[in-house]
Scaffold this motif. Sequence first.
Motif, PDB file in Angstrom:
ATOM      1  N   ASP A 171       0.885  -1.276  -0.018  1.00 19.43           N
ATOM      2  CA  ASP A 171       0.038  -0.024  -0.030  1.00 19.43           C
ATOM      3  C   ASP A 171       0.822   1.282   0.090  1.00 19.43           C
ATOM      4  O   ASP A 171       0.269   2.191   0.007  1.00 19.43           O
ATOM      5  CB  ASP A 171      -0.930   0.106   1.183  1.00 19.43           C
ATOM      6  N   ASN A 172       2.133   1.163   0.092  1.00 20.37           N
ATOM      7  CA  ASN A 172       3.050   2.266   0.035  1.00 20.37           C
ATOM      8  C   ASN A 172       3.973   2.402  -1.279  1.00 20.37           C
ATOM      9  O   ASN A 172       4.701   2.990  -1.030  1.00 20.37           O
ATOM     10  CB  ASN A 172       3.900   2.165   1.383  1.00 20.37           C
ATOM     11  N   HIS A 210      -8.734  -5.224  -3.233  1.00 17.91           N
ATOM     12  CA  HIS A 210      -8.031  -3.888  -2.892  1.00 17.91           C
ATOM     13  C   HIS A 210      -8.531  -3.810  -1.445  1.00 17.91           C
ATOM     14  O   HIS A 210      -8.103  -2.801  -0.715  1.00 17.91           O
ATOM     15  CB  HIS A 210      -8.259  -2.568  -3.700  1.00 17.91           C
ATOM     16  N   THR A 212      -7.756  -4.265   2.131  1.00 12.04           N
ATOM     17  CA  THR A 212      -6.460  -4.731   2.580  1.00 12.04           C
ATOM     18  C   THR A 212      -6.390  -5.961   3.511  1.00 12.04           C
ATOM     19  O   THR A 212      -5.672  -6.942   3.304  1.00 12.04           O
ATOM     20  CB  THR A 212      -6.078  -3.627   3.467  1.00 12.04           C
ATOM     21  N   LYS A 437     -14.421  11.227   0.301  1.00 12.58           N
ATOM     22  CA  LYS A 437     -13.565  11.219   1.681  1.00 12.58           C
ATOM     23  C   LYS A 437     -14.285  11.720   2.782  1.00 12.58           C
ATOM     24  O   LYS A 437     -15.094  12.682   2.713  1.00 12.58           O
ATOM     25  CB  LYS A 437     -12.061  12.052   1.458  1.00 12.58           C
ATOM     26  N   MET A 461     -13.080   3.478  -1.171  1.00 15.22           N
ATOM     27  CA  MET A 461     -12.117   2.911  -1.802  1.00 15.22           C
ATOM     28  C   MET A 461     -12.260   2.041  -3.127  1.00 15.22           C
ATOM     29  O   MET A 461     -11.611   1.660  -3.921  1.00 15.22           O
ATOM     30  CB  MET A 461     -11.321   1.945  -0.787  1.00 15.22           C
ATOM     31  N   HIS A 483      -5.932   3.344  -5.863  1.00 14.17           N
ATOM     32  CA  HIS A 483      -4.524   2.606  -5.720  1.00 14.17           C
ATOM     33  C   HIS A 483      -3.892   3.305  -4.521  1.00 14.17           C
ATOM     34  O   HIS A 483      -3.435   4.672  -4.862  1.00 14.17           O
ATOM     35  CB  HIS A 483      -3.727   2.721  -6.778  1.00 14.17           C
ATOM     36  N   LYS A 484      -3.740   2.929  -3.189  1.00 14.74           N
ATOM     37  CA  LYS A 484      -3.137   3.692  -2.218  1.00 14.74           C
ATOM     38  C   LYS A 484      -1.787   3.903  -2.342  1.00 14.74           C
ATOM     39  O   LYS A 484      -1.402   5.008  -1.841  1.00 14.74           O
ATOM     40  CB  LYS A 484      -3.405   2.775  -0.781  1.00 14.74           C
ATOM     41  N   GLY A 487      -2.122   6.910  -4.790  1.00 17.08           N
ATOM     42  CA  GLY A 487      -2.908   7.853  -4.391  1.00 17.08           C
ATOM     43  C   GLY A 487      -4.006   8.143  -5.652  1.00 17.08           C
ATOM     44  O   GLY A 487      -4.772   9.219  -5.476  1.00 17.08           O
ATOM     45  N   ARG A 518     -11.285   5.186   8.469  1.00 15.14           N
ATOM     46  CA  ARG A 518      -9.942   5.782   8.753  1.00 15.14           C
ATOM     47  C   ARG A 518      -9.391   5.785  10.254  1.00 15.14           C
ATOM     48  O   ARG A 518     -10.309   6.343  11.040  1.00 15.14           O
ATOM     49  CB  ARG A 518     -10.307   7.122   8.134  1.00 15.14           C
TER      50      ARG A 518
END
Length: 536
Positions: A171-172, A210, A212, A437, A461, A483-484, A487, A518
């Motif tokens: 995710d990063n 997606h 997680t 968001k 998401m 896509h995390k 972004g 979140r």
Amino acid sequence: MAEKLIPRNVGVTKKYPKADSKQRRDTEKANQKHESRKKSKKIKLQQDYNFEEEEIEPVQDPKVDRSRICPYLDTINRSVLDFDFEKLCSVSLSHINVYACLVCGKYFQGRGNKSHAYTHSVQDGHHVFLNLLTHKFYCLPDNYEIIDSSLEDIIYVLNPTFDTGHIQKLDNNPKLSRAYDNTTYLPGIVGLNNIKANDYCNVILQALSHVTPLRNYFLQEESYKSIKRPPGDQIFLIVQRFGELLRKLWNPRNFKAHVSPHEMLQAVVLCSRKKFQITEQGDSLEFLSWFLNSSHSALNGSKKLNSSIVSKTFRGKMLVHSKKVLPADLKEEEKKLMEDEYACEEIKWLYLTCDLPRPPLYPDETRENIIPQVPFASILSKFNGISEKEYKTYKDSTMKRFAITRLPPYVIVYIKRFTKNYFIQEKNPTIVNFPIKNIDFGDLLSAEVRATHKYTTYDLMANIVHDGEPGPGKGTYRAHILHKGSGKWYELQDLHVSDILPQMITLSESYIQIFEVRKDIPNPSYKPPSEANGTQ
């Protein structure tokens, strides 16, 4: 008359009868020549093979040597290799002992002298084969195993593996990967083949890939490999195939920038008893509900909230208050006798069904058809525990109101666009104005329930859209995925993958939405259990 001389073993003293001297000399010369020839041959053998007469060393098996210097490795064609399809022999259609020809990409059974793979190697001159079960390489028709480190990329494409460290970085990671055909792609944002009419399944698989916790669970086969199922149980097949599909979607070393869900869909057809087909258009919501419930059952899930990864991720709770509506023609005295209070029942839910207001029957004053719009908060108010709605059946009518008591980490919202009657199926084109968001689902909870939730703010998401007319065989589905790592939002419709602006997502006819909690925005009204109970 003299007897004829017969030469015997060399080195043995001979006694000859009387004969003339010339014949005796010729015989002795022949014996000497034979002895010298034997000695020279023995010396030559010692020089060539370097062994002594008394002790002979065994010669190493030539198969081991050939396995590391196979002359046919340069015939492998990685551009034709495709391990997404069902592992069946292309001749016998058997799934037992199947080998992939690495030159043409076809599947064949066996490698014995009369097998289909052996015949193919002789007739077509293709020599390098891979056992799809044991992941070993062989050279046919010589039938020896090939051991070479340059073939490891083929094994990784066949069966990608992920360790814990790699999963935590997914995710990063905003980096693009380059496929063997020189195309670039983002791991996770990969197109899925539409075999005929399976786009309604593709969008669900893309969206769930997606989520997680669900993704991380299925990327490691060890998570569910040891789960025991009854003998002959087939439903566990969808768990295995879904795990394989997710590992291929997130594979950073693919040979191509798309994946075929063929094996996954074959398992869906089998386990659903042909309720969901790949040749007929279906409903994404029905497939989502069946898939999540079947996966929960296959993972030995129970009614407990933490009994499976599916339940942990998507399962929430709500109270349903229901009361029967009395007929209008009853007298006041009868109404008082039959009047009762609301019946309360707690249920567990996988998704929230939101109703749309009816669209206008006629155009507006300017005689132009306008697309009606409704705020997202308006359709969610159904679950605030205050709003009531009447549900009619052929027997009676019931007033119901819903109060959410537990929010899961991921909330699935289903916007009910289709209505069926005895004649036709209709679609409501109303646009839902929803934010991308910072959506506070805590506004739907009562004060007491909200205080038990540590986090109540969610982000969108995944967004699944239905385009076109309603009815079987009509319309298409597409998905918007966040896509995390980068972004960015992407639109996926089968093999078509493109980026999209977030503002464009809200203009679509959303059908299914997935929201993620979140954990960086705490709920200000949250009270820890110790404070709620009045203890220190």
